[in-house]
Design an enzyme around this catalytic site. Structure first.
Site, PDB file in Angstrom:
ATOM      1  N   VAL A 143     -26.094 -18.432  19.947  1.00  0.00           N
ATOM      2  CA  VAL A 143     -26.598 -19.584  19.181  1.00  0.00           C
ATOM      3  C   VAL A 143     -25.990 -19.425  17.780  1.00  0.00           C
ATOM      4  O   VAL A 143     -26.353 -18.505  17.046  1.00  0.00           O
ATOM      5  CB  VAL A 143     -28.142 -19.589  19.132  1.00  0.00           C
ATOM      6  CG1 VAL A 143     -28.641 -20.609  18.117  1.00  0.00           C
ATOM      7  CG2 VAL A 143     -28.711 -19.897  20.516  1.00  0.00           C
ATOM      8  N   PRO A 144     -25.030 -20.285  17.456  1.00  0.00           N
ATOM      9  CA  PRO A 144     -24.107 -19.968  16.347  1.00  0.00           C
ATOM     10  C   PRO A 144     -24.682 -20.214  14.946  1.00  0.00           C
ATOM     11  O   PRO A 144     -24.212 -21.097  14.219  1.00  0.00           O
ATOM     12  CB  PRO A 144     -22.914 -20.893  16.625  1.00  0.00           C
ATOM     13  CG  PRO A 144     -23.518 -22.070  17.325  1.00  0.00           C
ATOM     14  CD  PRO A 144     -24.683 -21.550  18.123  1.00  0.00           C
ATOM     15  N   CYS A 145     -25.636 -19.416  14.546  1.00  0.00           N
ATOM     16  CA  CYS A 145     -26.147 -19.531  13.177  1.00  0.00           C
ATOM     17  C   CYS A 145     -25.095 -19.083  12.174  1.00  0.00           C
ATOM     18  O   CYS A 145     -25.204 -19.383  10.979  1.00  0.00           O
ATOM     19  CB  CYS A 145     -27.439 -18.729  13.012  1.00  0.00           C
ATOM     20  SG  CYS A 145     -27.275 -16.987  13.372  1.00  0.00           S
ATOM     21  N   HIS A 146     -24.048 -18.387  12.659  1.00  0.00           N
ATOM     22  CA  HIS A 146     -22.981 -17.977  11.733  1.00  0.00           C
ATOM     23  C   HIS A 146     -22.186 -19.191  11.239  1.00  0.00           C
ATOM     24  O   HIS A 146     -21.420 -19.076  10.296  1.00  0.00           O
ATOM     25  CB  HIS A 146     -22.052 -16.950  12.407  1.00  0.00           C
ATOM     26  CG  HIS A 146     -21.391 -17.452  13.666  1.00  0.00           C
ATOM     27  ND1 HIS A 146     -22.015 -17.392  14.894  1.00  0.00           N
ATOM     28  CD2 HIS A 146     -20.193 -18.034  13.895  1.00  0.00           C
ATOM     29  CE1 HIS A 146     -21.211 -17.905  15.829  1.00  0.00           C
ATOM     30  NE2 HIS A 146     -20.101 -18.310  15.242  1.00  0.00           N
ATOM     31  N   ARG A 147     -22.354 -20.341  11.897  1.00  0.00           N
ATOM     32  CA  ARG A 147     -21.617 -21.541  11.461  1.00  0.00           C
ATOM     33  C   ARG A 147     -22.370 -22.314  10.386  1.00  0.00           C
ATOM     34  O   ARG A 147     -21.961 -23.410  10.018  1.00  0.00           O
ATOM     35  CB  ARG A 147     -21.349 -22.457  12.670  1.00  0.00           C
ATOM     36  CG  ARG A 147     -20.384 -21.826  13.671  1.00  0.00           C
ATOM     37  CD  ARG A 147     -20.106 -22.711  14.874  1.00  0.00           C
ATOM     38  NE  ARG A 147     -19.508 -21.900  15.945  1.00  0.00           N
ATOM     39  CZ  ARG A 147     -19.669 -22.119  17.243  1.00  0.00           C
ATOM     40  NH1 ARG A 147     -20.409 -23.157  17.652  1.00  0.00           N
ATOM     41  NH2 ARG A 147     -19.121 -21.318  18.132  1.00  0.00           N
TER      42      ARG A 147
END
Lengths: 166, 209
Positions: free
Chosen positions: B176-180
């Site tokens: 779940v791309p919270c890094h984006r």
């Protein structure tokens, strides 16, 4: 708070397997008893009270699974004309292991169980009495009698020091 | 002769040595337990660890799906302890349930996968946090959004700080791309795996996109 069951396996897996092997012999039945013990323990683990003695709990389950295995073995036993040749899984012939296994096997059930639960499982005599029935004193006597017989075996076979150092 | 009067210490050692199984027996029994537990439906949580360019990752799954991805800096033992408390202590290292997730992560880190196709279990977060986390996979690979933009996307334009919290408590980082999600000024903001890991992921996606 309970630790993950994986930690229980890591902490107690070897002890429980030793207990199963001592009670049932170095036999696939011991592996089966171990597997069934840990599967049953995993199932019941959430209900185990916090602060319970996990090792005593596991040995108690292993005791019941070993009895089941023994009964199943007796039911399934059939005469074999000739024992098939296969690699020894119980140590090196002539090293004393086979003799000691024979001596362990020759113990009456209660004595063998008491010795295994006391000296391999590390249970107290009170805990052993809880598993085997009877009193703590009776459990102590059974373990002492069992160990005495094994000692006689060591001396007669002359493998005491070897056995202890291996 | 005195040693044998020592409450059977000597006998215990001989007996323990005798009853000790061959090397590898316990590992074999463990694998059997993993399979038996899965079959019996009593394996509430399976986990494994994989090596990646951002360090070892712990992957844990319920029967519903992947429930937790953890970085080593979080402390795997601590994470497993929390999972035991929050979900169930019926936890085994059982890599098989994580095979697909591990394969897809390998492909992602190799730059050949741009999205994850995995059943996810969001049960570790609730309410607004979960709402935000469910939105994050909509941010395309190689792209970024600001905390403010995410707040607008989920229909709460004023909840910028809460979006930050939702990202910081994402139980499924990388997947779940919270890094984006970045600050409005384009700086990194925070990351559960550390800022170095966040830039590694963003650079990987920039290079592969």
């Amino acid at each position: 708070m309970k630790q993950p069951f994986e930690q229980v396996v890591a902490d107690h897996g070897l002890t429980v397997l030793r207990v199963c092997r001592a009670v049932l012999g170095p036999h696939p039945d011991a592996d089966d008893a171990w597997s069934e013990t840990f599967l049953a323990a995993l199932r019941a683990y959430p209900e185990l009270p916090d602060g319970a003695n996990v090792e005593a709990w596991l040995v108690t389950i292993a005791h019941r699974k070993a009895i089941d295995a023994t009964r199943a073995r007796q039911r399934q036993a059939f005469p074999v004309g000739e024992t098939p040749e296969r690699a020894s899984t119980i140590g090196t012939p002539g090293s004393g292991d086979l003799d000691l296994w024979a001596a362990v096997k020759a113990l009456p059930d209660k004595q063998r169980q008491a010795v295994a639960y006391r000296y391999l499982g590390g249970l107290t005599y009170q805990q052993i009495a809880g598993i085997l029935g009877g009193t703590a004193d009776a459990a102590r006597r059974a373990a002492a009698d069992g160990v005495k017989k094994l000692r006689i075996h060591y001396y007669s076979a002359g493998t005491l020091s070897e056995g202890a150092n291996r | 002769m005195t040693s044998i009067d020592h409450d059977g210490e000597l006998d215990a050692r001989a007996l323990a040595a005798l009853a000790t199984p061959a090397d590898g027996t316990l590992a074999q029994l463990h694998r059997r337990l993993e399979a038996d537990a899965e079959k019996a439906g009593v394996l509430d949580l399976a986990y494994t660890t994989i090596d990646t360019p951002v360090g070892p990752l712990l992957l844990a799954a319920t029967v519903q799906g992947l429930v937790r991805v953890a970085f080593e800096r979080e402390g795997f033992d601590a994470v497993l302890g929390l999972l035991a408390a929050k979900i169930s202590p019926r936890i085994l290292r059982a890599p098989q349930r994580l095979d697909t997730a591990a394969r897809q992560l390998d492909e992602y880190f190799a730059g050949v996968r741009t999205g994850f196709d995995l059943p996810l279990d969001y049960s570790l977060s609730s309410g607004f946090r979960q709402l935000v986390q469910r939105h994050l996979p909509a941010i395309a690979y190689g792209h970024t959004e600001s905390y403010r933009e995410v707040a607008q996307s989920v229909g709460s334009p004023k909840a910028v700080r809460a979006v930050g919290t939702a990202c910081a408590t994402n139980p499924l980082p990388v997947v779940v791309p919270c890094h984006r999600v970045l600050r409005t000024d384009g700086t990194l903001g925070g990351y559960i795996g550390g800022l170095e890991a966040k830039s590694t992921l963003l650079n990987l996606e920039k290079a592969a996109a």
